[in-house]
Design a protein around this motif. Structure first.
Motif, short mmCIF file in Angstrom:
data_model
loop_
_atom_site.label_atom_id
_atom_site.label_comp_id
_atom_site.label_asym_id
_atom_site.label_seq_id
_atom_site.Cartn_x
_atom_site.Cartn_y
_atom_site.Cartn_z
N LEU A 199 0.82 -1.22 0.00
CA LEU A 199 0.00 0.00 0.00
C LEU A 199 0.85 1.26 0.00
N TYR A 200 2.09 1.14 0.45
CA TYR A 200 2.97 2.30 0.57
C TYR A 200 3.95 2.44 -0.60
N MET A 201 3.92 1.49 -1.49
CA MET A 201 4.81 1.54 -2.64
C MET A 201 4.23 2.40 -3.75
N GLY A 202 5.03 2.65 -4.77
CA GLY A 202 4.53 3.38 -5.93
C GLY A 202 5.02 4.81 -6.04
N SER A 203 5.81 5.28 -5.08
CA SER A 203 6.35 6.63 -5.16
C SER A 203 7.79 6.58 -5.69
N PRO A 204 8.19 7.57 -6.50
CA PRO A 204 9.60 7.60 -6.93
C PRO A 204 10.54 8.08 -5.84
N TRP A 205 9.97 8.75 -4.80
CA TRP A 205 10.79 9.32 -3.73
C TRP A 205 10.20 8.98 -2.37
N TYR A 206 11.05 8.43 -1.49
CA TYR A 206 10.64 8.17 -0.12
C TYR A 206 11.48 9.04 0.82
N VAL A 207 10.81 9.69 1.74
CA VAL A 207 11.46 10.65 2.64
C VAL A 207 11.29 10.16 4.07
N ALA A 208 12.37 10.20 4.84
CA ALA A 208 12.30 9.83 6.26
C ALA A 208 13.36 10.60 7.01
N HIS A 209 13.14 10.76 8.30
CA HIS A 209 14.15 11.37 9.16
C HIS A 209 15.01 10.25 9.72
N SER A 226 16.40 25.84 0.79
CA SER A 226 17.53 25.46 -0.06
C SER A 226 17.25 25.56 -1.55
N GLY A 227 15.99 25.33 -1.94
CA GLY A 227 15.68 25.26 -3.36
C GLY A 227 16.11 23.95 -4.00
N TRP A 228 16.51 22.96 -3.18
CA TRP A 228 16.96 21.68 -3.73
C TRP A 228 15.83 20.93 -4.41
N THR A 229 16.16 20.26 -5.51
CA THR A 229 15.23 19.37 -6.19
C THR A 229 15.27 18.01 -5.51
N PRO A 230 14.27 17.14 -5.77
CA PRO A 230 14.35 15.78 -5.23
C PRO A 230 15.64 15.06 -5.62
N GLU A 231 16.09 15.26 -6.86
CA GLU A 231 17.33 14.62 -7.30
C GLU A 231 18.52 15.09 -6.46
N GLU A 232 18.58 16.39 -6.20
CA GLU A 232 19.69 16.91 -5.40
C GLU A 232 19.62 16.42 -3.96
N MET A 233 18.41 16.35 -3.41
CA MET A 233 18.26 15.87 -2.04
C MET A 233 18.64 14.39 -1.93
N ALA A 234 18.30 13.60 -2.95
CA ALA A 234 18.68 12.18 -2.94
C ALA A 234 20.19 12.03 -3.06
N THR A 235 20.83 12.89 -3.83
CA THR A 235 22.29 12.84 -3.96
C THR A 235 22.97 13.16 -2.64
N ILE A 236 22.49 14.20 -1.96
CA ILE A 236 23.05 14.55 -0.65
C ILE A 236 22.84 13.41 0.34
N THR A 237 21.67 12.80 0.29
CA THR A 237 21.37 11.68 1.18
C THR A 237 22.34 10.52 0.96
N GLY A 238 22.71 10.30 -0.28
CA GLY A 238 23.59 9.18 -0.60
C GLY A 238 25.03 9.37 -0.19
N ARG A 239 25.41 10.61 0.15
CA ARG A 239 26.80 10.86 0.55
C ARG A 239 26.94 10.71 2.06
N PRO A 240 28.09 10.21 2.52
CA PRO A 240 28.34 10.22 3.96
C PRO A 240 28.37 11.65 4.48
#
Length: 274
Positions: free
Chosen positions: A70-80, A154-168
């Motif tokens: 039921l929770y699948m189907g989004s291209p972006w998942y956000v969590a703290h 920040s004006g960050w796009t989802p792509e930019e936020m995902a990139t930052i998330t992927g970095r240590p």
């Protein structure tokens, strides 16, 4: 669409007892969902005290594998602290965005819990009635409000936020050991040998911890040179500080036989003898 997701668990090792999400569409929080989940292990007393979900509340609920579609189907998942939710959930087939990592990048030095950020940023959102902090849907609204604030700042796009998330990212405080809860910068200043010991002796460490240790150990040569250029260094405490950081700088660079360090107060010279 950005889907903000949150889980409550039996403890730090997992075992989901609740899952919830909200969607962010055109800057609005929509489509709330939440489900209690039958866990695959007992709920720890510590976890139960935090989220107040009891064994009786989840005894007859579906397993997470039955609910998660039921929770699948989004291209972006956000969590703290997305690494935790991503670890305890089945594969979600989307990119992950971590609001904790984004907040660390935007606002260094403040408290990074979602509620701490919510309060320090003076955010406001209408949460579902009858719920409280550490219930999954309630926390989804808090994280969604934080995400919107991050995007607006920040004006960050989802792509930019995902990139930052992927970095240590650099750790701000220790979460283990004798300095648990202490700022890493403070420990680096007062006990740099502890950082060196961790770096040399921990067999397994997270990318974030490795990056943090390298950052602070590698910072001393620059600090050493900066202090060496100060003029004049007449006060004894300044001299001691320079001596200490000079020694650590050379030790961190791989030298093992530093016989002595002399500091010239007038010419601001540092002489290292091997």
């Amino acid at each position: 669409m950005l889907r903000v997701i949150d889980t409550e668990t039996c403890g730090l090792q997992g075992g989901i007892v609740e899952i919830a999400s909200v969607d962010i569409v055109d800057g609005q929080i929509t489509n709330p969902m939440s489900h209690l989940v039958r866990p695959d292990r007992p709920i720890s007393p510590q976890a139960m005290a935090i989220h107040r979900i009891t064994e009786e509340m989840v005894a007859d609920k579906p397993w997470i594998e039955e609910i998660v579609p039921l929770y699948m189907g989004s291209p972006w998942y956000v969590a703290h602290n997305a690494s935790f939710d991503r670890r305890v959930l089945p594969e979600m087939q989307g990119e992950w965005i971590c609001t904790m990592k984004l907040a660390r990048r935007l606002w260094p030095g403040i408290k990074y819990s979602n509620m701490g950020l919510y309060k320090s940023r003076k955010l406001s959102v209408t949460t579902p009635p009858g719920l409280h902090h550490h219930r999954a849907l309630y926390d989804c609204y808090i994280t969604a409000a934080l995400l919107l604030d991050i995007i607006n700042t920040s004006g960050w796009t989802p792509e930019e936020m995902a990139t930052i998330t992927g970095r240590p990212a650099l750790l701000s405080t220790f979460t283990f050991g004798k300095y648990r809860g202490k700022p890493v910068s403070e420990v680096a200043e007062n006990d740099p040998g502890y950082l060196r010991w961790l770096f040399n002796n921990l067999e397994r460490m997270s990318p974030e911890l490795r990056l943090t240790l390298k950052h602070y150990l590698g910072e001393y040569p620059a600090l050493y040179l900066r202090l060496a250029r100060q003029r004049p260094l007449r006060q004894a405490n300044q001299k001691r500080k320079l001596q200490r950081h000079a020694f650590i700088a050379f030790e961190a660079s791989g030298f093992t036989a530093v016989a002595g360090i002399h500091i010239g107060t007038e010419q601001q010279q540092v002489i290292v003898r091997f």
